[in-house]
Write an enzyme that holds these catalytic residues in place. Structure first.
Site, mmCIF file in Angstrom:
data_model
loop_
_atom_site.group_PDB
_atom_site.id
_atom_site.type_symbol
_atom_site.label_atom_id
_atom_site.label_comp_id
_atom_site.label_asym_id
_atom_site.label_seq_id
_atom_site.Cartn_x
_atom_site.Cartn_y
_atom_site.Cartn_z
ATOM 1 N N CYS A 48 5.593 106.764 2.890
ATOM 2 C CA CYS A 48 6.858 106.830 2.152
ATOM 3 C C CYS A 48 7.707 105.585 2.416
ATOM 4 O O CYS A 48 8.313 105.031 1.495
ATOM 5 C CB CYS A 48 7.635 108.088 2.524
ATOM 6 N N THR A 49 7.728 105.140 3.658
ATOM 7 C CA THR A 49 8.467 103.923 3.989
ATOM 8 C C THR A 49 7.854 102.724 3.284
ATOM 9 O O THR A 49 8.575 101.907 2.687
ATOM 10 C CB THR A 49 8.494 103.716 5.515
#
Length: 159
Positions: A48-49
């Site tokens: 996600c990052t």
């Protein structure tokens, strides 16, 4: 599940943009469309990052196309503001803390082995100025990132 050609479900959600403001999709279409909604399972996780940082790296291209990018997750707006700050994200993140958007867009997934339920499948929707979904991509594999070139091309097709 919401797909290309559907009317995008309208919603109101907290927008983490350094502050916390109210965001209503239908009210933003006139000024911000096309709008890229990039749903992700959870802030501060590896994929996600990487995904949100990749959208940041490509933000100039979306800005050149007069498009607005928003990340969306179940994290609280306070968590999302910290996630934005730690990753130098210049675009806003929408908090779907109560899972309303995930339900409306029909993109719920669970990590049952971790005891985590009701997060967003990694997905991207491009919404045009009329509120219609011009592009949709939904992954059943949370480790797969979207095809960023494909997302950009979908936005460019609306120019």
């Amino acid at each position: 599940m919401v797909t290309t050609g559907d009317a995008a479900p309208d919603f109101t959600a907290p927008l983490a943009n350094g502050n916390i403001e109210e965001f209503t999709l239908s009210e933003r279409l006139e000024d911000d469309a096309p709008i890229v909604l990039a749903f992700f399972p959870g802030a501060f996780t590896s994929v996600c990052t990487t995904e949100m940082c990749t959208f940041q790296d490509r933000l100039a291209t979306f800005n050149d196309l007069d498009a607005s990018v928003y990340g969306v997750s179940r994290d609280s707006p306070f968590t999302l503001n910290e996630f934005r700050a730690q990753n130098d994200l210049e675009f806003g993140l929408l908090s779907d803390y109560n899972k309303e958007l995930i339900d409306d867009y029909d993109i719920e997934m669970d990590f049952a082995d971790l005891g985590v339920y009701g997060v967003a499948k990694r997905s991207v929707f491009v919404i045009d100025g009329d509120g219609d979904v011009a592009y949709s991509w939904v992954s059943d594999d949370p480790g797969v990132e979207p095809d960023y070139d494909e997302v950009e091309a979908a936005v460019e097709d609306l120019s």
